[in-house]
Structures are given as C-alpha cells and as structure tokens.
Design a protein around this motif. Structure first.
Motif, PDB file in Angstrom:
ATOM      1  N   ILE A  86       0.859  -1.181   0.000  1.00  0.00           N
ATOM      2  CA  ILE A  86       0.000   0.000   0.000  1.00  0.00           C
ATOM      3  C   ILE A  86       0.892   1.227   0.000  1.00  0.00           C
ATOM      4  CG2 ILE A  86      -0.221   0.014   2.532  1.00  0.00           C
ATOM      5  CD1 ILE A  86      -3.108   1.078   2.076  1.00  0.00           C
ATOM      6  N   GLY A  87       0.550   2.199  -0.850  1.00  0.00           N
ATOM      7  CA  GLY A  87       1.406   3.363  -1.013  1.00  0.00           C
ATOM      8  C   GLY A  87       0.667   4.669  -0.810  1.00  0.00           C
ATOM      9  N   TYR A  88       1.423   5.673  -0.439  1.00  0.00           N
ATOM     10  CA  TYR A  88       0.901   7.026  -0.225  1.00  0.00           C
ATOM     11  C   TYR A  88       1.898   8.007  -0.823  1.00  0.00           C
ATOM     12  CZ  TYR A  88      -1.402  10.923   2.186  1.00  0.00           C
ATOM     13  OH  TYR A  88      -2.085  12.082   2.477  1.00  0.00           O
ATOM     14  N   LYS A  89       1.401   9.055  -1.469  1.00  0.00           N
ATOM     15  CA  LYS A  89       2.295  10.033  -2.084  1.00  0.00           C
ATOM     16  C   LYS A  89       1.860  11.446  -1.717  1.00  0.00           C
ATOM     17  CE  LYS A  89      -0.227  10.698  -6.435  1.00  0.00           C
ATOM     18  NZ  LYS A  89      -0.146  10.735  -7.908  1.00  0.00           N
ATOM     19  N   ALA A  90       2.832  12.352  -1.683  1.00  0.00           N
ATOM     20  CA  ALA A  90       2.578  13.780  -1.467  1.00  0.00           C
ATOM     21  C   ALA A  90       3.454  14.544  -2.449  1.00  0.00           C
ATOM     22  CB  ALA A  90       2.901  14.181  -0.037  1.00  0.00           C
ATOM     23  N   GLN A  91       2.892  15.616  -3.039  1.00  0.00           N
ATOM     24  CA  GLN A  91       3.618  16.382  -4.034  1.00  0.00           C
ATOM     25  C   GLN A  91       3.444  17.874  -3.813  1.00  0.00           C
ATOM     26  OE1 GLN A  91       1.805  14.240  -7.555  1.00  0.00           O
ATOM     27  NE2 GLN A  91       3.949  14.105  -8.199  1.00  0.00           N
ATOM     28  N   SER A 101       4.506  33.119 -10.626  1.00  0.00           N
ATOM     29  CA  SER A 101       4.703  31.771 -10.080  1.00  0.00           C
ATOM     30  C   SER A 101       3.689  31.523  -8.970  1.00  0.00           C
ATOM     31  CB  SER A 101       6.124  31.591  -9.538  1.00  0.00           C
ATOM     32  OG  SER A 101       6.350  32.465  -8.444  1.00  0.00           O
ATOM     33  N   SER A 102       3.454  30.238  -8.681  1.00  0.00           N
ATOM     34  CA  SER A 102       2.539  29.868  -7.603  1.00  0.00           C
ATOM     35  C   SER A 102       2.916  28.487  -7.095  1.00  0.00           C
ATOM     36  CB  SER A 102       1.083  29.875  -8.081  1.00  0.00           C
ATOM     37  OG  SER A 102       0.887  28.894  -9.085  1.00  0.00           O
ATOM     38  N   ASN A 103       2.518  28.171  -5.866  1.00  0.00           N
ATOM     39  CA  ASN A 103       2.798  26.883  -5.253  1.00  0.00           C
ATOM     40  C   ASN A 103       1.492  26.181  -4.895  1.00  0.00           C
ATOM     41  OD1 ASN A 103       5.657  27.173  -5.277  1.00  0.00           O
ATOM     42  ND2 ASN A 103       5.533  28.480  -3.467  1.00  0.00           N
ATOM     43  N   GLN A 104       1.440  24.877  -5.187  1.00  0.00           N
ATOM     44  CA  GLN A 104       0.276  24.074  -4.851  1.00  0.00           C
ATOM     45  C   GLN A 104       0.761  22.711  -4.374  1.00  0.00           C
ATOM     46  OE1 GLN A 104      -2.745  24.054  -7.967  1.00  0.00           O
ATOM     47  NE2 GLN A 104      -1.935  25.953  -8.801  1.00  0.00           N
ATOM     48  N   SER A 105      -0.088  22.004  -3.650  1.00  0.00           N
ATOM     49  CA  SER A 105       0.303  20.690  -3.126  1.00  0.00           C
ATOM     50  C   SER A 105      -0.891  19.751  -3.128  1.00  0.00           C
ATOM     51  CB  SER A 105       0.871  20.814  -1.709  1.00  0.00           C
ATOM     52  OG  SER A 105      -0.113  21.311  -0.815  1.00  0.00           O
ATOM     53  N   ASN A 106      -0.616  18.457  -3.083  1.00  0.00           N
ATOM     54  CA  ASN A 106      -1.669  17.460  -2.937  1.00  0.00           C
ATOM     55  C   ASN A 106      -1.071  16.202  -2.338  1.00  0.00           C
ATOM     56  OD1 ASN A 106      -1.020  15.296  -4.995  1.00  0.00           O
ATOM     57  ND2 ASN A 106      -1.125  17.057  -6.366  1.00  0.00           N
ATOM     58  N   SER A 107      -1.914  15.346  -1.831  1.00  0.00           N
ATOM     59  CA  SER A 107      -1.487  14.056  -1.295  1.00  0.00           C
ATOM     60  C   SER A 107      -2.648  13.074  -1.391  1.00  0.00           C
ATOM     61  CB  SER A 107      -1.026  14.182   0.162  1.00  0.00           C
ATOM     62  OG  SER A 107      -2.078  14.651   0.987  1.00  0.00           O
ATOM     63  N   THR A 108      -2.325  11.803  -1.604  1.00  0.00           N
ATOM     64  CA  THR A 108      -3.360  10.788  -1.762  1.00  0.00           C
ATOM     65  C   THR A 108      -2.723   9.413  -1.734  1.00  0.00           C
ATOM     66  OG1 THR A 108      -5.191  10.050  -3.165  1.00  0.00           O
ATOM     67  CG2 THR A 108      -3.206  10.755  -4.283  1.00  0.00           C
ATOM     68  N   PHE A 109      -3.545   8.358  -1.621  1.00  0.00           N
ATOM     69  CA  PHE A 109      -3.052   7.004  -1.785  1.00  0.00           C
ATOM     70  C   PHE A 109      -2.598   6.813  -3.234  1.00  0.00           C
ATOM     71  CE2 PHE A 109      -5.643   6.306   2.025  1.00  0.00           C
ATOM     72  CZ  PHE A 109      -4.775   5.521   2.775  1.00  0.00           C
ATOM     73  N   SER A 110      -1.479   6.113  -3.414  1.00  0.00           N
ATOM     74  CA  SER A 110      -0.941   5.900  -4.755  1.00  0.00           C
ATOM     75  C   SER A 110      -1.210   4.498  -5.285  1.00  0.00           C
ATOM     76  CB  SER A 110       0.571   6.154  -4.764  1.00  0.00           C
ATOM     77  OG  SER A 110       1.238   5.302  -3.848  1.00  0.00           O
ATOM     78  N   ASN A 391       7.930  22.682 -11.400  1.00  0.00           N
ATOM     79  CA  ASN A 391       8.978  22.074 -10.586  1.00  0.00           C
ATOM     80  C   ASN A 391       8.280  21.269  -9.500  1.00  0.00           C
ATOM     81  OD1 ASN A 391      11.475  23.368 -11.749  1.00  0.00           O
ATOM     82  ND2 ASN A 391      10.313  25.198 -11.192  1.00  0.00           N
ATOM     83  N   ILE A 392       8.536  19.964  -9.478  1.00  0.00           N
ATOM     84  CA  ILE A 392       7.732  19.053  -8.658  1.00  0.00           C
ATOM     85  C   ILE A 392       8.608  18.338  -7.631  1.00  0.00           C
ATOM     86  CG2 ILE A 392       6.077  17.162  -8.701  1.00  0.00           C
ATOM     87  CD1 ILE A 392       5.717  17.750 -11.724  1.00  0.00           C
ATOM     88  N   HIS A 393       8.273  18.494  -6.368  1.00  0.00           N
ATOM     89  CA  HIS A 393       8.897  17.734  -5.287  1.00  0.00           C
ATOM     90  C   HIS A 393       7.904  16.646  -4.863  1.00  0.00           C
ATOM     91  CE1 HIS A 393      12.133  20.726  -4.642  1.00  0.00           C
ATOM     92  NE2 HIS A 393      11.197  21.600  -5.003  1.00  0.00           N
ATOM     93  N   SER A 394       8.360  15.396  -4.863  1.00  0.00           N
ATOM     94  CA  SER A 394       7.471  14.269  -4.555  1.00  0.00           C
ATOM     95  C   SER A 394       8.055  13.420  -3.438  1.00  0.00           C
ATOM     96  CB  SER A 394       7.255  13.385  -5.794  1.00  0.00           C
ATOM     97  OG  SER A 394       6.711  14.121  -6.867  1.00  0.00           O
ATOM     98  N   LEU A 395       7.175  12.920  -2.606  1.00  0.00           N
ATOM     99  CA  LEU A 395       7.534  11.977  -1.547  1.00  0.00           C
ATOM    100  C   LEU A 395       6.560  10.818  -1.591  1.00  0.00           C
ATOM    101  CD1 LEU A 395       9.174  11.247   1.053  1.00  0.00           C
ATOM    102  CD2 LEU A 395       7.389  12.450   2.344  1.00  0.00           C
ATOM    103  N   SER A 396       7.086   9.602  -1.628  1.00  0.00           N
ATOM    104  CA  SER A 396       6.203   8.438  -1.598  1.00  0.00           C
ATOM    105  C   SER A 396       6.632   7.500  -0.473  1.00  0.00           C
ATOM    106  CB  SER A 396       6.220   7.684  -2.938  1.00  0.00           C
ATOM    107  OG  SER A 396       7.406   6.953  -3.106  1.00  0.00           O
ATOM    108  N   ILE A 397       5.630   6.854   0.113  1.00  0.00           N
ATOM    109  CA  ILE A 397       5.847   5.873   1.182  1.00  0.00           C
ATOM    110  C   ILE A 397       5.062   4.622   0.809  1.00  0.00           C
ATOM    111  CG2 ILE A 397       5.586   5.365   3.631  1.00  0.00           C
ATOM    112  CD1 ILE A 397       5.589   8.367   4.171  1.00  0.00           C
ATOM    113  N   ASN A 398       5.757   3.509   0.678  1.00  0.00           N
ATOM    114  CA  ASN A 398       5.118   2.227   0.390  1.00  0.00           C
ATOM    115  C   ASN A 398       5.451   1.239   1.489  1.00  0.00           C
ATOM    116  OD1 ASN A 398       5.125   3.396  -2.492  1.00  0.00           O
ATOM    117  ND2 ASN A 398       3.965   1.492  -2.727  1.00  0.00           N
TER     118      ASN A 398
END
Length: 412
Positions: A86-91, A101-110, A391-398
């Motif tokens: 099971i995985g989860y991601k945040a970007q 320029s602008s900054n936005q974020s989201n997170s969800t199960f991957s 420009n995308i910063h991503s973090l995933s946890i599985n």
C-alpha cells in the motif's frame, strides 16, 4: 489447515476491496494545468521499490516484493508467501509562467495491491492505482462576445481521476523464463466547471465525464545468467467509452440537465524493454525504455496534438551486507533518474519532463517486509514559448508486506 488458509485469503481480499472502494471514490488532484488535456496527467507511481529507481523495473523479479510493472515477474514469487503493498504520495508543485509563479500541493493514496502463489511456478496479483489524475484551476480567461466588441470572463476548474484495476498472472518455465498476462479494467470520472460572467449575467456550466474500458497486456522475463536478466512488456490499444452529464445554471432560468455520449478516448499501444545487471551481492542496476504510440490514436483536439512518447529510466540499488547481523547492513539504498519526451504538443512545442530520485528500503521484519521511502525532484514543461514550467517535489511511502502462510503450526 486449509480452512485457516482460506480465511487468510478471504481477509486479505476483503481488506483489498475495502481500501479499493475508498480509493476509487477519491479524486486524486494533480494540480497541473497540463491535466486539462485528455484524461489527465498519467500516474508515474508504482509498487515497492521501483519509485526510487526512476520507475525502472521491467526486468525486476517479484522474488522478495511485488513488482507491478511486468506480470511475468510473478513467476519468481516464492511459494508459501503473500505480498501486500500500500502506497501514499505527497507532491509540491511550483508553477512558473513568465514572471509569475505559484505553489500548490496534494497528497493521496498511490496504490493498493496484493499477490499470492497459485502453484510452485505461478502467482497472481491484484493492483489498484490511478491511471491518470486531473486537477487544474484557470482564472480570468477573456473571450469575445459574438457580434460585439465586448468581452466576457471565464474561470475553469477541473478535478477527478481515471483508475485501473489490474489482474496479473505470471508463470515460470525452467526457472529462467517467465511469462505473464494482464487484464485491466479502467474506470473513473473527471469534472469540469466553467464559471462565466457576461456583463451582469452569470452562466455556469458543469460537465462530468465518465470513462470505462478494458485492456489486455503481456510480458516476459529471461535470466541470461545469474547476474543478467532482460524483460519486456506490452499493452494493446483500447478505447475508453465516455458519457457526459452536463448541468447549465443560469441567473433567471431553471437549470438545464443533459446526458450525452461523447467521443471515446483512445489509449495507445505501449511497448517496454528492460534490463537488470547484478554486481556481487550488494549492487544491482536497472535500465528501461518505453514507447507509447499516441500518434496512432489519431485523436483530434483544438488545443494540442498527441505525439509518440519515449521514456528512459534507470536506477541503482546498494545493500551494504545482505544478511548481515546489523540493521543498517540490510538497508537498501536506491537512486534513479528518468527522462520523458511527453505525449503532448501544444502550439508546436513538446511538453517533456525529467526527474531524479533517491530512496531507502527499510527492513521491518525478518520475513522480508520493508518500508520503502522515496523523494524525487522533477521538471515538467518550460517557461518559453508560452508554456508553463512545473517544478515538482514528490515523496512516496510504500509499506511492502511479505508474509508467510500455508504452513502447518508447529504445535496444535
């Protein structure tokens, strides 16, 4: 014993279906203006450790964790084991357009996935993950009023996701050759709401598109030596059936509701090839190439053209001392990178992307279960030629669980 085995299997399937139901109802926003096109931005996250390998892994065997990139990998799954992932991601998105320029974020199960052996040479898996994500918010669009020199303004928002549920089967021949097949059910919806202000008059148009379809794929893996393996996969073209519900809201009249059929969305032929090279007991290198023939779908759009897409992915793993007595000797260190030519051409400009990845595989049990962590930095698009650079910063946890079952208890 058989009764206990069936109970374990039933519990796992119920858990999978429960999470799947929750996942299917979740709109995984992409926060990307490029998700305006087609069915959204394709998902690049997968199961296990492949996220930290730049997405490479077509030749990676499922001998100690689930690899969903190639169904043939299941032929290497050990008996009396089961996998649950099971995985989860945040970007975090940083969007640049000219001087703004602008900054936005989201997170969800991957993803959510499980696999278990059928025979000593074969195994099956179920994998649920987004196929694509939609999420954009465009404001202040000026359009001319027909027959007049005046203008009106529009704001457009969109969200939703297209999900894929894969049933995979892999079989091993002679302990060197593995073949696999995949059946995929694609489903989901995207929503777009257009807010128009015409003089002092308001007109809102909400469109909901629903997509369904089936797809078939196959793959193979072959061990040339104990240290060198190759693999390939293919997904055949398919057509997603689409229906649209629209609601038009006006200031001085009742809402107008309409259900119509819209043009199907075509998914292209996909072909991939990958290699695995092992060096001693500690190092392994992976390299993949994938091509998607979007131009063959001949889809028409007034905003963009679809072009053939090429992806290059590579990754390296390092374990200091496999089987060592100290914890950090068994931690897997990973790095990866990829480059994608993209499938969109907007006003004569290709939308390409790249990313670099680092990750860890942290053991959490002696059976082989691991906590897989990944961080990546990537860029999509560019600021020149009127495009937007992301420009995308991503973090995933599985969490990749490797359990043992089908075993008689030592004591009754």
């Amino acid at each position: 014993m058989r009764f206990m085995t069936m109970n374990k299997l039933a519990i796992l399937i119920l858990l999978f279906l429960g999470i799947s139901n929750l996942k299917a109802q979740t709109n995984a926003l992409s926060n990307s203006p490029y998700s305006l096109f087609g069915v959204g931005i394709p998902n690049t996250f997968s199961t296990g450790k492949t996220n930290a390998l730049g997405g490479a892994g077509i030749a990676l065997k499922s001998d100690n964790s689930l690899n969903s990139l190639n169904p043939a990998s299941l032929g290497a799954m050990p008996v009396k084991h089961f996998y649950f992932d099971i995985g989860y991601k945040a970007q975090l998105f940083s969007l640049s357009e000219g001087a703004g320029s602008s900054n936005q974020s989201n997170s969800t199960f991957s993803n959510v996935a499980l696999a278990f052996p059928v025979t000593q040479q074969s195994a099956v898996s179920l994998v649920l993950a987004p196929y694509s994500n939609v999420g954009y918010d465009i404001t202040g669009i000026e359009q001319s009023i027909e027959g007049s020199t005046s203008f009106y303004t529009s704001d457009v928002t969109g969200n939703g996701s297209l999900n894929e549920l894969d049933l995979n089967y892999g079989y091993s021949f002679f302990n060197k050759l593995r073949l696999g097949i995949t059946g995929t059910y694609l489903f989901g919806k995207t929503e777009q709401t257009e807010y128009n202000t015409i003089l002092d008059y308001f007109l809102d148009i909400q469109r909901e598109n629903r997509y369904t379809g089936f797809r078939v794929g196959a793959g193979f893996q072959y061990d040339i030596t104990d240290k060198i393996s190759i693999g390939s996969n293919v997904k055949i073209p398919t057509s997603l059936e689409a229906t649209q519900n629209s609601i038009v809201s006006q200031d001085y009249d009742d809402d107008i509701t309409e259900e119509t059929s819209v043009k199907n969305f075509e998914l292209p032929l996909e072909m991939g090839f990958g290699t695995e090279f092992k060096f001693g007991e500690s190092y392994a290198v992976y390299a993949d190439y994938t091509r998607k023939l979007w131009s063959k779908t001949e889809q028409e759009s007034s905003f963009n053209d679809y072009k053939d897409q090429d992806s290059f992915k590579t990754g390296l793993t390092f374990i200091p001392k496999p089987g060592g007595i100290y914890y950090w000797q068994n931690v897997e260190f990973r790095v990866g990178a990829n480059y994608d030519t993209g499938y969109l051409n907007i006003a004569g400009n290709d939308v390409s992307s790249y990313s670099v990845n680092v990750g860890l595989g942290l053991p959490v049990s002696r059976s082989g279960s691991k906590l897989n962590l990944m961080y990546s930095y990537g860029k999509n698009g560019e600021t020149s030629n009127g495009l937007i650079q992301e420009n995308i910063h991503s973090l995933s946890i599985n969490f990749s669980l490797d359990g043992i079952w089908f075993m008689k208890p030592k004591y009754n």
